[in-house]
Enzyme design. Structure first.
Site, PDB file in Angstrom:
ATOM      1  N   SER A   2      -1.405  14.935  65.656  1.00  0.00           N
ATOM      2  CA  SER A   2      -1.962  15.657  66.797  1.00  0.00           C
ATOM      3  C   SER A   2      -0.854  15.958  67.808  1.00  0.00           C
ATOM      4  CB  SER A   2      -3.103  14.829  67.401  1.00  0.00           C
ATOM      5  OG  SER A   2      -3.845  15.588  68.321  1.00  0.00           O
ATOM      6  N   HIS A   9     -10.706  15.779  62.948  1.00  0.00           N
ATOM      7  CA  HIS A   9      -9.366  15.543  63.483  1.00  0.00           C
ATOM      8  C   HIS A   9      -8.984  14.067  63.391  1.00  0.00           C
ATOM      9  CE1 HIS A   9      -5.846  16.515  65.798  1.00  0.00           C
ATOM     10  NE2 HIS A   9      -6.161  15.668  66.755  1.00  0.00           N
ATOM     11  N   ASP A  41     -10.935  19.246  59.966  1.00  0.00           N
ATOM     12  CA  ASP A  41     -10.387  19.175  61.322  1.00  0.00           C
ATOM     13  C   ASP A  41     -10.587  20.531  61.987  1.00  0.00           C
ATOM     14  OD1 ASP A  41      -8.907  19.009  63.645  1.00  0.00           O
ATOM     15  OD2 ASP A  41      -7.070  18.293  62.674  1.00  0.00           O
TER      16      ASP A  41
END
Lengths: 398, 398
Positions: free
Chosen positions: B159, B361, B328
């Site tokens: 991320s 995610h 995601d």
């Protein structure tokens, strides 16, 4: 009146709402009883002598009874589905008599939390009962009765409006010939509920909410309502649509084009969302926002039958049109297909269109030619099956 | 120490952070100068004599330097990437020396808005400079210097951590041999920025925010931060994952199984989100949340080269591993493929894995066997290419 070319589309013109008062108590899903209520209503077109050409249009979260035409009190206030409803439009008011009702609990003239509770002489506020989609339908039946409509040619709605159409088909099967469900779902997903809960927490945790009784404090929870609207708005647009509309375009960059390194607006998308949030917080009632998101959460006809949607739909006698949009991630096509499958299992009539459109959930409000062609064709079929004639033709013949 | 079977996975054990103080001023992307700063750091494994086995792990929004093992001060506090980092784990601390640094501006021991500004003797608050991903990397280079690491075997992150790894590869090409970018993107989309803006508005519009100087008022904008976390949390999970975890399961239904018709918790997903929001608001600093979301918004190496990502990546000398997860929707696989395509255009080395995983995610933090196998294999390749040996083998030979 001169006959119009049937392919030309016109506005229904200036519209004045009616405020219908119902004094018979209404028992709600919660068991609470509403002693009386007012509903704000607009109509377009003319009810025929047989009263067979009426279509009920149901609105979504933040909309009102003002679906088409120009408001008599504000010439800039165009109805929210004006591209769909009017003379020569997909839902052709030369043929159909269209009714749109502000939902019970809303804030545009129908009785809701901001209305005066006759028992106390003060605004209902937090004491206004939580209503359901089914309660809206119960309240709407009295409007149908008022106009002497025993059976609607169609009940139609997008998003939350589609849930109302579905509820009509299930709960009042003999009063609706066709059910038009657009960009909707038969129940919210966990993610849908989650977004609603974020919105509610933003409102309820705003100190200006005062436990729902902010009217007495001469304030509104504008900050919370604004955040609620911002998060909602994101779910109405597709990722691609936002990329296309805003991308990473800066707003008010520093002279050298760089960022300003702060928390004021840096990007167009921030400016847009803030504007939408602030505008909304000035005209929409926060308690109504809570109430309508809760009605969305609760709706689950399958759940009332142990999770068996097919069983839930069995009583329906209407024919269905279901429309979904490929980039709608709020109520994706998959959710509409669940409805279609359950109807097919019952051997019920359903037409399904999955429209390839880039505009996410909001597509149902936009003027997409393929989408509108589908709806137009469906209403032409309804008109033919019910032997409805254009008011113009009737007038020409007269 | 007895040699362990190389396939068994162990914890790095009890870990105590270091707090490294840097007194040389740091010039930030904004032009502001931070006179001095502290960074909280944990390390796992042992740096080899050549200092060639160091891996920098970069954390995402709400995490810290505590990536692996058990906190020395709280035995329940397990590192956020403990399934990835440790003896025998995919990033094997028998081979690699792993460093994790709490980002500048965060709130777990590194200098941030809650720290005392030496110039005023009061918390920085709103006066703390807005920092960028590139600024974090600048700050991190001094940690590398502190340990005498001229070149990392790898810089790795998920991320926002992946953005830092990418920034290392672009801005300090000679100091990083491999760049591991997981569940990340080269720039936020309009939708990503929009969700960040909702979170920021929730915080800033909380009356307890006091323009960012809430420390002086002995309060925190807990309501706003809680809402911010709730909306963030929704974007970390996939729709399917939420359906699987919570569905429409009721929480505390009335005795007859019906709803309670109010705005208290009715569904499990509401309970879960409220809990996550409230927990977060008790330990995370609101100003840090603003600062980190802004750093996310700003990151756009392509944007610094007129939108040409390929051009932006040209200086990189590292080999890349890029991993994305099918469900995601925060940083979907498409965004990782943009990175991969740009690297391939430059003829740069890149391995790409798109993992079919249901967990959205958050999958990058979870123990997915296929995902971990890819990372493990990649680190084995790094170890082989850099002639790194397991510390156990070295010890056994000694």
């Amino acid at each position: 009146m001169v006959s119009q070319n049937s392919t030309s589309q016109q506005s229904v013109g200036v519209v004045t709402p009616q405020f219908l008062q119902f004094d018979e108590p209404l028992t709600l899903s919660s068991g609470q009883i509403l002693p009386s209520y007012t509903l704000a209503v607009e109509t377009y077109g003319r009810l025929n002598a047989q009263r067979s050409n009426a279509v009920l249009v149901c609105h979504a979260l933040n909309a009102s009874h003002h679906a088409a035409g120009v408001s008599a009190t504000d010439e800039k206030d165009i109805g929210w589905w004006d591209n769909m409803v009017g003379p020569g439009k997909p839902l052709d008011t030369n043929i159909f008599f269209v009714i749109c009702i502000n939902n019970l609990g809303s804030c545009f003239g129908s009785t809701g939390p901001a209305s005066i509770d006759p028992a106390t002489g003060k605004p209902w506020g937090a004491a206004f009962p939580v209503v359901t989609v089914e309660d809206w339908v119960s309240a709407q039946t009295r409007v149908a009765d008022h106009f002497g409509i025993a059976r609607f040619a169609a009940v139609m709605g997008g998003s939350l409006g589609g849930m109302q159409a579905l509820s009509w088909a299930i709960d009042l099967p003999e009063r609706i010939a066709h059910c038009v469900v657009i960009a909707s779902t038969t129940s919210l997903s966990a993610q849908n509920i989650a977004f609603n809960e974020v919105a509610r927490r933003a409102i309820i945790s705003d100190p200006d909410f005062h436990g729902g009784n902010y009217y007495e404090y001469d304030t509104v929870p504008a900050r919370g309502l604004s955040v609620a609207r911002m998060v909602g708005h994101i779910t109405y647009l597709s990722d691609d649509d936002m990329a296309e509309k805003f991308g990473r375009t800066q707003r008010n960059p520093a002279e050298d084009g760089r960022f300003r390194f702060g928390y004021d607006v840096e990007f167009e998308v921030e400016s847009y969302l803030r504007y939408q949030g602030e505008k909304f917080s000035r005209y929409f009632d926060a308690n109504t926002y809570l109430l309508i998101t809760r009605a969305l959460d609760y709706f689950d006809p399958g759940g009332r039958h142990g999770g068996d949607l097919t069983e839930a739909l069995r009583p329906a006698q209407a024919e269905f049109l279901t429309v979904s949009f490929t980039t709608d991630w709020r109520f994706p096509p998959e959710r509409s297909r669940e409805l279609v499958k359950a109807l097919l299992k019952n051997g019920q009539q359903v037409t399904y269109a999955e429209i390839d459109a880039p505009h996410g959930h909001d597509a149902f409000l936009l003027d997409d030619p393929r989408y509108h062609a589908v709806v137009r064709a469906y209403y032409q079929r309804i008109a033919a099956s019910l032997n409805l004639e254009s008011a113009e033709l009737v007038q020409d013949a007269a």
